[in-house]
Design a protein around this motif. Structure first.
Motif, short mmCIF file in Angstrom:
data_model
loop_
_atom_site.label_atom_id
_atom_site.label_comp_id
_atom_site.label_asym_id
_atom_site.label_seq_id
_atom_site.Cartn_x
_atom_site.Cartn_y
_atom_site.Cartn_z
N SER A 151 7.12 4.69 -10.16
CA SER A 151 5.61 4.66 -9.35
C SER A 151 5.19 2.90 -9.07
O SER A 151 5.73 2.34 -10.06
CB SER A 151 4.49 5.60 -9.87
OG SER A 151 4.36 4.72 -11.16
N ALA A 152 4.58 2.92 -7.84
CA ALA A 152 4.17 1.38 -7.81
C ALA A 152 2.61 1.71 -7.28
O ALA A 152 2.39 2.02 -6.29
CB ALA A 152 4.73 1.10 -7.04
N VAL A 153 1.72 0.86 -8.43
CA VAL A 153 0.24 1.18 -8.00
C VAL A 153 -0.14 -0.33 -7.46
O VAL A 153 0.02 -1.18 -8.10
CB VAL A 153 -0.30 1.56 -9.08
CG1 VAL A 153 -1.94 1.39 -8.98
CG2 VAL A 153 0.11 2.80 -9.59
N ARG A 154 -0.92 -0.33 -6.19
CA ARG A 154 -1.29 -1.54 -5.62
C ARG A 154 -2.55 -2.00 -6.32
O ARG A 154 -3.50 -1.14 -6.45
CB ARG A 154 -1.31 -1.44 -4.17
CG ARG A 154 -1.65 -2.80 -3.38
CD ARG A 154 -1.26 -2.58 -2.01
NE ARG A 154 -1.33 -3.80 -1.37
CZ ARG A 154 -1.17 -4.17 -0.15
NH1 ARG A 154 -0.86 -3.05 0.65
NH2 ARG A 154 -1.26 -5.28 0.43
N THR A 165 -0.65 -7.26 -5.26
CA THR A 165 0.71 -7.07 -5.93
C THR A 165 0.54 -5.47 -6.36
O THR A 165 -0.25 -4.70 -6.07
CB THR A 165 0.65 -7.71 -7.29
OG1 THR A 165 -0.50 -7.21 -8.16
CG2 THR A 165 0.48 -9.21 -7.02
N TYR A 166 1.99 -5.09 -6.44
CA TYR A 166 2.28 -3.60 -7.02
C TYR A 166 2.40 -3.71 -8.70
O TYR A 166 3.34 -4.52 -8.99
CB TYR A 166 3.29 -3.03 -6.16
CG TYR A 166 3.13 -2.74 -4.85
CD1 TYR A 166 2.39 -1.41 -4.58
CD2 TYR A 166 3.41 -3.51 -3.82
CE1 TYR A 166 2.18 -1.22 -3.06
CE2 TYR A 166 3.02 -3.25 -2.49
CZ TYR A 166 2.52 -2.12 -2.11
OH TYR A 166 2.07 -1.76 -0.96
N LEU A 203 10.45 -2.12 -2.30
CA LEU A 203 9.82 -3.23 -2.89
C LEU A 203 10.94 -4.09 -3.44
O LEU A 203 11.80 -3.75 -4.18
CB LEU A 203 8.70 -3.15 -4.33
CG LEU A 203 7.73 -1.77 -3.70
CD1 LEU A 203 7.13 -1.46 -4.92
CD2 LEU A 203 7.07 -2.56 -2.41
N LEU A 204 10.62 -5.65 -3.40
CA LEU A 204 11.65 -6.58 -3.89
C LEU A 204 10.97 -7.22 -5.34
O LEU A 204 9.81 -7.66 -5.29
CB LEU A 204 11.63 -7.68 -2.82
CG LEU A 204 12.10 -7.17 -1.47
CD1 LEU A 204 12.51 -8.40 -0.55
CD2 LEU A 204 13.34 -6.48 -1.70
N GLY A 234 5.22 -1.84 -15.57
CA GLY A 234 3.93 -2.37 -14.97
C GLY A 234 4.43 -3.80 -14.66
O GLY A 234 3.74 -4.69 -14.39
N ALA A 235 5.73 -3.70 -14.27
CA ALA A 235 6.47 -4.97 -13.68
C ALA A 235 5.64 -5.30 -12.08
O ALA A 235 5.35 -4.25 -11.35
CB ALA A 235 7.86 -4.72 -13.00
N LEU A 236 5.74 -6.43 -11.85
CA LEU A 236 4.77 -7.17 -10.72
C LEU A 236 5.66 -7.22 -9.51
O LEU A 236 6.88 -7.72 -9.70
CB LEU A 236 4.08 -8.30 -11.17
CG LEU A 236 2.95 -8.25 -12.29
CD1 LEU A 236 2.49 -9.58 -12.42
CD2 LEU A 236 2.01 -7.27 -11.96
N ALA A 237 5.25 -6.81 -8.57
CA ALA A 237 6.14 -7.13 -6.98
C ALA A 237 4.90 -7.42 -6.04
O ALA A 237 3.77 -6.94 -5.82
CB ALA A 237 6.86 -5.80 -6.66
#
Length: 430
Positions: A151-154, A165-166, A203-204, A234-237
Motif C-alpha cells: 500500500s501507499a498512503v499519500r 509524498t507517499y 511509484l518511483l 513507510g518508505a517515502l516516494a
C-alpha cells in the motif's frame, strides 16, 4: 524474410567490436561472462564501473524513442541495436547491472512519464550512474500481479500533481539487483479497499532509506542469492515521481511488461548458444554423442530450436518497428479489458517466453545427462568458506528449474495468448 543487416551496419559492427576490444581489459576482462542469469551477484562493483564505461561512450539507451529528445546516448537503428547486442554477447562482456533501468524503466517513462520525470531519470540511466530494480511480485501476487497488497498512503498535496509524498508499506519478492539498485519502481495500492487492477499506482521509490527499506537475499538451491525480498516500512516516494495518474498504475505496469522482451532477447539467445556449444563439446569429448543416438538427436534438435527462436525474435522486432515493442503500450488487453481477438504482436512476448523457458530448461537436463554420474559430484577443491560449489553446467541445470516460472509461468503465458490474441474468455475464478 531477410534476417540480414544492411550494408552500412557492418561499419557500425566494426566500431562496436573495436570499442569492446579496447575497453574490455583489466578488471573488466576479469569479469567477462559474469553476472548473467543465476549469477547476478558476481563482480557487482566491477560491473557497476563497467556500466559507467558504457554510458560514457553512449552505448546505453540506443533503442530509446528519441521523440522527446536525446539523453546523452547515441542514436541507432533497429538493426544496429541487434548488431550491438550480438557483438556485446560474443565479446563475453560482463552481465549488465543497468538493464532494468535501460530496457524497462526508460521506455515506460518515454511512453507515460512527464517531461520532468524523463529529464530527471533518463540521463543518469544513460550515463550508467543510477541503477534500478523492479518492485512487482509479492508473496501471493507473483504471476497474479493484480493481487498486490503493498500500500501507499499519500501525505499532503492532495489532488493532481500538487506535491506531497507517499508512504509505501509492504513486501516485494524475487527482486533482482535490489542490493545494488539506487531506485525501485513499485506497483502499490493507493486506493484503500480497492481490488485487482483498480486503485494501483506506479511509484518511483529511492532505495537509500535506512530503517524504511530492508533488503534480504534469498538463497537458492544453486547456492547463489541473486534474488531478494524487499520490505517497505513507510518508505517515502515523492508524488511528483508517480508515473501516470493515481489509480492508473495497472495501465503503466502492463505497458512496461509489453517492452520487457525486445532486443535483449537476442543477447540472451547468444548466451544460450554459448551454453549449448559447451554441452555439445562435452558430449563429443566424452563420447556420449557417439554412443547415444537419442542424445545426439536431442542436441541437434536443441540447435534447430535455438535457430528458430532467433528467427522469431528478429521477425517480431521487425514487425514492431523498434526494439522496445512500443506497439503494445497501453492496450491493457488480457487483463480485464479484452473485448475480442487482439493482434499477434500482443502475444509475441508470451510466445517468446514459452519458447525460451522450456528450451533452456531442457538444455539444463541435457547438460546433466551428458555428464552422467559425474554430474552429481561437487568439486574436490572445496573449503569451509566455500563448501557449496557448483561447476557451470551443474548451476545451469539447477537454475533452469525456474525458467518456466519466473517472469510469468508457462500457464500464465498461455492464458495471455488465449485472451489477448485469440479473444477467448478468461478462466473462471473459484
Amino acid at each position: 524474410m531477410d534476417f540480414g543487416v544492411e550494408g552500412g551496419d557492418e561499419a557500425f559492427r566494426e566500431e562496436a567490436r573495436t570499442w569492446l576490444r579496447t575497453h574490455l581489459v583489466g578488471d573488466f576482462a576479469a569479469a567477462a561472462r559474469q553476472g548473467g542469469p543465476g549469477s547476478e551477484h558476481e563482480a557487482t562493483d566491477v560491473r557497476r564501473a563497467w556500466e559507467r564505461e558504457l554510458g560514457a561512450a553512449g552505448w546505453i539507451g540506443m533503442g530509446w524513442d528519441r521523440t522527446h529528445g536525446a539523453y546523452g546516448n547515441r542514436a541507432a537503428s533497429l538493426t544496429q541495436q541487434v548488431v550491438w547486442a550480438e557483438e556485446y554477447a560474443r565479446a563475453g562482456a560482463p552481465g549488465r547491472v543497468g538493464h532494468i533501468g535501460e530496457n524497462l524503466l526508460a521506455p515506460t517513462l518515454l511512453a507515460y512519464g512527464t517531461p520532468a520525470q524523463r529529464d530527471r531519470f533518463l540521463p543518469p540511466v544513460a550515463r550508467g550512474e543510477e541503477l534500478w530494480c523492479q518492485g512487482y511480485s509479492e508473496p501471493g501476487a507473483g504471476s497474479d500481479l493484480a493481487a498486490v497488497r503493498t500500500s501507499a498512503v499519500r501525505d499532503g498535496g492532495e489532488g493532481g500533481d500538487g506535491g506531497g509524498t507517499y508512504r509505501v508499506t509492504g513486501q516485494k519478492i524475487w527482486t533482482s539487483l535490489a542490493r545494488e539498485a539506487d531506485w525501485c519502481f513499485v506497483l502499490a495500492r493507493t486506493e484503500a479497499g480497492s481490488r485487482r487492477h483498480r486503485g494501483l499506482s506506479f511509484l518511483l521509490v529511492p532505495m537509500d532509506q535506512p530503517g524504511r527499506i530492508e533488503v534480504r537475499p534469498i538463497r537458492q538451491m544453486s547456492g547463489t542469492a541473486e534474488f531478494n525480498e524487499v520490505f517497505f516500512d513507510g518508505a517515502l516516494a515523492r508524488a511528483e515521481h508517480r508515473v501516470g495518474e493515481e489509480g492508473e498504475g495497472w495501465r503503466v505496469a502492463m505497458g512496461l511488461l509489453a517492452v520487457e522482451r525486445g532486443v535483449s532477447t537476442l543477447v540472451q539467445q547468444i548466451g544460450f548458444a554459448a551454453e549449448l556449444a559447451e554441452v555439445v563439446g562435452l558430449a563429443l569429448r566424452t563420447g556420449a554423442a557417439g554412443a547415444d543416438a537419442v542424445l545426439r538427436e536431442q542436441l541437434v534438435r536443441s540447435w534447430a530450436e535455438l535457430h528458430a527462436m532467433r528467427c522469431n525474435a528478429l521477425r517480431t522486432l521487425g514487425r514492431n518497428g523498434d526494439g522496445n515493442g512500443r506497439a503494445g503500450h497501453g492496450s491493457g488487453k488480457g487483463h480485464g479489458h479484452a473485448h475480442g481477438p487482439g493482434t499477434e504482436a500482443e502475444g509475441a512476448p508470451s510466445v517468446a517466453k514459452l519458447l525460451w523457458g522450456g528450451w533452456h530448461q531442457r538444455l539444463g537436463e541435457l547438460a546433466v545427462r551428458v555428464r552422467g554420474a559425474a554430474g552429481a559430484l561437487g568439486p574436490y577443491d572445496w573449503t569451509p568458506e566455500r563448501p557449496y560449489a557448483l561447476d557451470p553446467l551443474q548451476r545451469l541445470f539447477l537454475f533452469t528449474r525456474a525458467d518456466t516460472l519466473y517472469g510469468g509461468s508457462d500457464e500464465v503465458q498461455r492464458n495471455i495468448i488465449a485472451q489477448r490474441v485469440l479473444g477467448l474468455p478468461k478462466e473462471p475464478r473459484a
